[in-house]
Design a protein around this motif. Structure first.
Motif, PDB file in Angstrom:
ATOM      1  N   ILE A  57      29.533  76.715  61.661  1.00  0.00           N
ATOM      2  CA  ILE A  57      29.201  76.146  62.964  1.00  0.00           C
ATOM      3  C   ILE A  57      27.799  76.507  63.409  1.00  0.00           C
ATOM      4  N   THR A  58      27.149  77.421  62.710  1.00  0.00           N
ATOM      5  CA  THR A  58      25.778  77.796  63.076  1.00  0.00           C
ATOM      6  C   THR A  58      24.753  76.770  62.604  1.00  0.00           C
ATOM      7  N   GLY A  59      25.163  75.804  61.815  1.00  0.00           N
ATOM      8  CA  GLY A  59      24.246  74.778  61.323  1.00  0.00           C
ATOM      9  C   GLY A  59      23.740  75.034  59.935  1.00  0.00           C
ATOM     10  N   SER A  60      24.206  76.077  59.269  1.00  0.00           N
ATOM     11  CA  SER A  60      23.792  76.347  57.894  1.00  0.00           C
ATOM     12  C   SER A  60      24.366  75.284  56.967  1.00  0.00           C
ATOM     13  N   MET A  61      23.543  74.853  55.991  1.00  0.00           N
ATOM     14  CA  MET A  61      23.941  73.778  55.085  1.00  0.00           C
ATOM     15  C   MET A  61      24.094  74.317  53.671  1.00  0.00           C
ATOM     16  N   SER A  62      24.908  73.633  52.885  1.00  0.00           N
ATOM     17  CA  SER A  62      25.101  73.958  51.469  1.00  0.00           C
ATOM     18  C   SER A  62      24.916  72.692  50.650  1.00  0.00           C
ATOM     19  N   VAL A  63      24.488  72.881  49.404  1.00  0.00           N
ATOM     20  CA  VAL A  63      24.398  71.770  48.460  1.00  0.00           C
ATOM     21  C   VAL A  63      25.754  71.594  47.811  1.00  0.00           C
ATOM     22  N   GLN A  64      26.218  70.354  47.758  1.00  0.00           N
ATOM     23  CA  GLN A  64      27.526  70.106  47.150  1.00  0.00           C
ATOM     24  C   GLN A  64      27.436  68.978  46.140  1.00  0.00           C
ATOM     25  N   PHE A  65      28.044  69.254  44.940  1.00  0.00           N
ATOM     26  CA  PHE A  65      28.211  68.228  43.913  1.00  0.00           C
ATOM     27  C   PHE A  65      29.623  67.667  44.019  1.00  0.00           C
ATOM     28  N   SER A  66      29.738  66.367  43.696  1.00  0.00           N
ATOM     29  CA  SER A  66      31.065  65.741  43.715  1.00  0.00           C
ATOM     30  C   SER A  66      31.072  64.582  42.735  1.00  0.00           C
ATOM     31  N   GLY A  67      32.276  64.208  42.322  1.00  0.00           N
ATOM     32  CA  GLY A  67      32.418  63.077  41.410  1.00  0.00           C
ATOM     33  C   GLY A  67      32.025  63.420  40.001  1.00  0.00           C
ATOM     34  N   GLY A  68      31.837  62.400  39.192  1.00  0.00           N
ATOM     35  CA  GLY A  68      31.484  62.577  37.784  1.00  0.00           C
ATOM     36  C   GLY A  68      32.666  62.296  36.886  1.00  0.00           C
ATOM     37  N   SER A  69      32.552  61.248  36.072  1.00  0.00           N
ATOM     38  CA  SER A  69      33.643  60.883  35.163  1.00  0.00           C
ATOM     39  C   SER A  69      33.466  61.576  33.816  1.00  0.00           C
ATOM     40  N   THR A  70      34.565  61.722  33.093  1.00  0.00           N
ATOM     41  CA  THR A  70      34.540  62.454  31.818  1.00  0.00           C
ATOM     42  C   THR A  70      33.777  61.715  30.732  1.00  0.00           C
TER      43      THR A  70
END
Length: 312
Positions: free
Chosen positions: A105-118
């Motif tokens: 809630i402080t506004g800190s951000m993270s990098v996130q990966f998602s998806g990707g097929s085999t």
């Protein structure tokens, strides 16, 4: 002697704890150093507020690495290049998507990966030559952008409202409301007249409806007359025209068949013209003789002057 023994035990325990903590730190550092990493450079075409060095890198919500470096693009300062490292066991593929998520809630951000097929190939990269990945706009960033636009529009709306609600406009609005109140009071005072007028308008509308019904009836009757009687009249006229055409055709045929006889008759009438002139002269002379005989019978019969022909 007893207090001195207690101090020795406490000192020994403290020494053992410090050595254990030192060995644990060394083991943790060795474990981190022994871990193998894959490096990626993620390019953002929008602001990355809240993202800083050391923030975690997530894959579907699970921490798999961290952020190593942030810098502006050399060719385009509007782009931000973020160097991250990810555990080698995590398969980041060509069709894997990268973006930002809110960490707290402080506004800190993270990098996130998602998806990707085999069936998509796995990306590899080193610290010196990291694989470049283009980030997608995150929902939070879109929300912030839309929020800023919404705030701008709200500010514009408030400014316009302040202009509308200026002192001059407020006075004009007050005058309009006062005039509207006076008009409504006047209508209430003349309510009986308005009711009578509405009743007259209602009667007029009823009469107009009755007249429309009558006009419709007359139109229907005229239409029926044209469809019934009009057809018979047109039929009779058509038959008469056919008869006239037949008579004309017969006269034309009769004239064509008796053309020679008509020419001979016209020539005969031309030859009768001199004979008719002679007959007219004879009748004139006979008329003169008869008149003279009535005036002087004796002279006319016994020696009177001879009858002279009167030239035509």
């Amino acid at each position: 002697m007893e207090p001195k023994a207690h101090h020795v035990i406490i000192g020994l325990f403290t020494l053992i704890a410090v050595v254990a903590a030192l060995f644990f730190a060394l083991w943790l550092a060795k474990s981190s150093a022994d871990r193998e990493w894959v490096y990626y450079e993620i390019v953002f075409d929008h602001a990355v507020s809240g993202l800083s060095k050391g923030n975690p890198v997530l894959y579907s919500g699970i921490e798999v690495g961290d952020v190593l470096e942030l810098k502006l693009g050399e060719d385009n300062p509007g782009h931000v290049r973020v160097l991250v490292r990810v555990e080698q066991s995590v398969p980041v593929r060509e069709n894997t998507r990268a973006g930002l998520v809110l960490a707290n809630i402080t506004g800190s951000m993270s990098v996130q990966f998602s998806g990707g097929s085999t069936d998509s190939p796995v990306l590899e990269g080193s610290r010196e030559h990291p694989t470049q990945i283009t980030a997608e706009p995150s929902a939070f960033n879109s929300l912030l952008t839309n929020g800023e636009a919404l705030l701008t529009k709200a500010e514009t709306l408030l400014t316009s409202a302040n202009r509308v609600l200026s002192e001059e406009n407020t006075e004009n609005l007050t005058a309009i409301l006062r005039n509207a109140k006076d008009a409504s009071d006047s209508l209430l005072d003349n309510r009986d007249k308005l009711v009578a007028l509405l009743e007259r308008m209602d009667d007029a509308s009823k009469r107009a409806a009755e007249a429309a019904i009558k006009v419709s009836t007359v139109s229907d009757n005229a239409n029926a007359l044209l469809q019934n009687e009009g057809k018979s009249v047109l039929t009779s006229m058509s038959a008469a025209m056919k008869t006239v055409q037949q008579i004309g055709a017969r006269l034309d045929q009769l004239t064509r068949d008796n053309e020679g006889a008509l020419d001979s008759g016209l020539q005969g009438m031309g030859e009768l013209a001199p004979a008719l002139r002679e007959l007219r002269n004879t009748l004139r002379n006979l008329n003169q003789f008869t008149r003279r005989l009535e005036e002087d019978p004796t002279g006319t019969i016994w020696g009177g002057p001879s009858i002279k022909e009167v030239s035509q």
